[in-house]
Scaffold this motif. Structure first.
Motif, PDB file in Angstrom:
ATOM      1  N   TYR A 169       8.346   1.439  -2.776  1.00 54.93           N
ATOM      2  CA  TYR A 169       7.341   1.787  -3.794  1.00 54.93           C
ATOM      3  C   TYR A 169       7.364   0.903  -5.038  1.00 54.93           C
ATOM      4  N   ILE A 199       7.143   8.144   6.641  1.00 56.80           N
ATOM      5  CA  ILE A 199       6.759   6.924   5.933  1.00 56.80           C
ATOM      6  C   ILE A 199       7.685   5.781   6.317  1.00 56.80           C
ATOM      7  N   SER A 205       1.159   3.566  -3.309  1.00 55.39           N
ATOM      8  CA  SER A 205       0.193   4.602  -3.666  1.00 55.39           C
ATOM      9  C   SER A 205       0.509   5.943  -3.025  1.00 55.39           C
ATOM     10  N   GLN A 206       1.507   5.974  -2.129  1.00 53.88           N
ATOM     11  CA  GLN A 206       1.869   7.216  -1.463  1.00 53.88           C
ATOM     12  C   GLN A 206       2.956   7.987  -2.207  1.00 53.88           C
ATOM     13  N   PRO A 260       7.201  11.571  -2.263  1.00 56.20           N
ATOM     14  CA  PRO A 260       5.993  11.208  -1.511  1.00 56.20           C
ATOM     15  C   PRO A 260       4.888  12.235  -1.783  1.00 56.20           C
ATOM     16  N   LYS A 261       3.671  11.767  -1.912  1.00 52.44           N
ATOM     17  CA  LYS A 261       2.559  12.680  -2.182  1.00 52.44           C
ATOM     18  C   LYS A 261       2.302  13.631  -1.022  1.00 52.44           C
ATOM     19  N   SER A 262       2.810  13.285   0.152  1.00 49.42           N
ATOM     20  CA  SER A 262       2.586  14.115   1.335  1.00 49.42           C
ATOM     21  C   SER A 262       3.533  15.302   1.426  1.00 49.42           C
ATOM     22  N   HIS A 285       0.811  -1.217   0.000  1.00 49.80           N
ATOM     23  CA  HIS A 285       0.000   0.000   0.000  1.00 49.80           C
ATOM     24  C   HIS A 285       0.847   1.271   0.000  1.00 49.80           C
ATOM     25  N   PHE A 286       2.135   1.151   0.351  1.00 56.59           N
ATOM     26  CA  PHE A 286       2.981   2.349   0.355  1.00 56.59           C
ATOM     27  C   PHE A 286       3.228   2.872  -1.061  1.00 56.59           C
TER      28      PHE A 286
END
Length: 428
Positions: A407, A320, A27-28, A51-53, A24-25
């Motif tokens: 990823y 993360i 998708s980040q 990272p999207k964050s 699931h990471f």
């Protein structure tokens, strides 16, 4: 998982991804596109994905700047005066250190030069430095100029370790033998933790112990090791180290480096260093007086105040990492890289077009496999890129591929294998 369990099939790759607790990471992170298609990105050894964050973390500091201005140094969440402390728990976990032994600061080569001021103090008797042959150019240039700064000739000082004839990587026994051979003349071992070209992980514990036995120090450039392989710098008794955060730690191009200083040096005000305001005792910093008093631990090597926006991007990735866990990442890395190795061998067979020069033993490598291209040269690399594979070409004839566990997926590896299968037919 042993090699016998791997299969060259899409069903196998899909099943492995379904069973992967870290899947699931993926998708980040943002993935680049090559010719309109999502890339098979195996280049985390040069630049990790974003990272999207990240934007949220940076926007928070931009907001603090806008709303608090100079008061942001001492007010608001994560006041900037102490913001370096926020990254310490994650860095300590990734590097295997105590929190007071690490600090994020500067860039890698700047840090190497600063560390040499403290830890390379040549004398008429003890002056030699050991490094691996073909070290990353920054390390070579740093050492060359540091040696000249001391009025010495690099040819007389720097001892380069070569693999045995016909081999691509160094044997630990040979490294230790050279340390003992140099003996009382040896001042410093200053090697990579993970060799950028071959992907070999060095036995830093054994190297440090051997250096100490002859009265020398041991320091490492961890640019390709930090965030890639589990480290235990404190327990390995490493004296010092530095790294960058933009490769496996996914913190953005050219972003902040960091240093590790073993706690035996934590309270050594007599240890020479190039000092700056931010390394001075923070309890007395604003007295603005002469007389440098270093902070305890690695913080005492800081020069300038923290780059807040850079640290914000860095923290997005570190958070993360803490969620994923470096040990869980390592478990996946061994399987993912093992799968890539299996498929390359399965497909290339006896074609003689390429050769994996990275060690087969998983404990002696990270997630990178270096492929020596015997036929086709850079045309092979260009062909793969045309098909969406983002790897890394290194002269004269090596392609580096790094399936990064945070990823990358097993389907990424399978998709690459299908491209490899077709390309080898072209260059056979």
């Amino acid at each position: 998982m042993s090699e016998m369990n791997f299969e060259f099939s899409e069903d196998f790759a899909l099943r492995m991804d379904r069973e992967d607790p870290l899947s699931h990471f993926r998708s980040q992170f943002f993935f680049p596109k090559v010719y309109g298609q999502e890339a098979i990105y195996f280049c985390g050894n040069s630049l990790g994905l974003q990272p999207k964050s990240v934007s949220k973390y940076i926007d928070k500091e931009l907001s603090n700047w806008a709303n608090l201005a100079v008061d942001g140094h001492f007010h608001g969440e994560d006041a900037w005066y102490h913001i370096r402390k926020k990254s310490k728990p994650a860095l300590a976990e990734i590097l295997g250190t105590h929190e007071h032994e690490v600090v994020a600061m500067n860039n890698l080569t700047v840090n190497l030069h600063l560390l040499m001021v403290s830890f390379y103090r040549p004398t008429a008797k003890r002056f030699k430095i050991i490094i691996e042959k073909g070290a990353f150019p920054s390390d070579q240039y740093m050492l060359e100029t540091q040696v000249k700064y001391h009025g010495l000739n690099p040819d007389d000082v720097i001892v380069e370790l070569n693999p045995r004839p016909g081999e691509h990587t160094l044997r630990t026994a040979d490294i230790l033998a050279e340390i003992r051979k140099q003996g009382e003349q040896l001042a410093l071992v200053n090697m990579a933790g993970l060799q950028y070209y071959t992907g070999q992980v060095f036995d830093m514990k054994a190297i440090s112990a051997a250096a100490h036995e002859v009265g020398a120090l041991a320091g490492f450039d961890l640019a390709h090791a930090a965030g890639n392989v589990p480290l235990a710098l404190h327990d390995w008794d490493v004296d010092f180290a530095t790294w960058c955060s933009y490769k496996y730690m996914n913190s953005g191009p050219g972003n902040v480096s960091g240093i590790y200083i073993h706690e035996r040096f934590a309270q050594r005000p007599d240890l020479l260093r190039f000092a700056g305001w931010w390394g001075h005792d923070e309890g007395q910093r604003f007295l603005m007086e002469k007389g440098f008093i270093p902070m305890y631990g690695a913080d005492g090597w800081q020069l300038a105040n923290s780059n807040v926006l850079a640290l914000a991007a860095h923290q997005a990735s570190l958070d993360i990492f803490q969620e994923a866990g470096i040990q869980r990442l390592r478990q996946k890395s061994e399987r993912l890289t093992g799968y890539l190795e299996f498929l390359i061998k399965e497909i290339s067979g006896s074609t003689g077009i390429l050769e994996i020069i990275t060690p087969e033993n998983p404990s002696e490598r990270g997630c990178q496999l270096s492929l020596l291209i015997h036929r086709g040269g850079k045309a092979v690399f260009d062909e793969w890129y045309q098909q969406g594979v983002v790897g890394d070409w290194r002269n004269p004839n090596v392609i580096r591929l790094a399936p990064t566990p945070l990823y990358n997926s097993y389907m990424d590896v399978f998709r690459f294998a299908k491209i490899l299968e077709q390309s080898l037919k072209k260059f056979a």
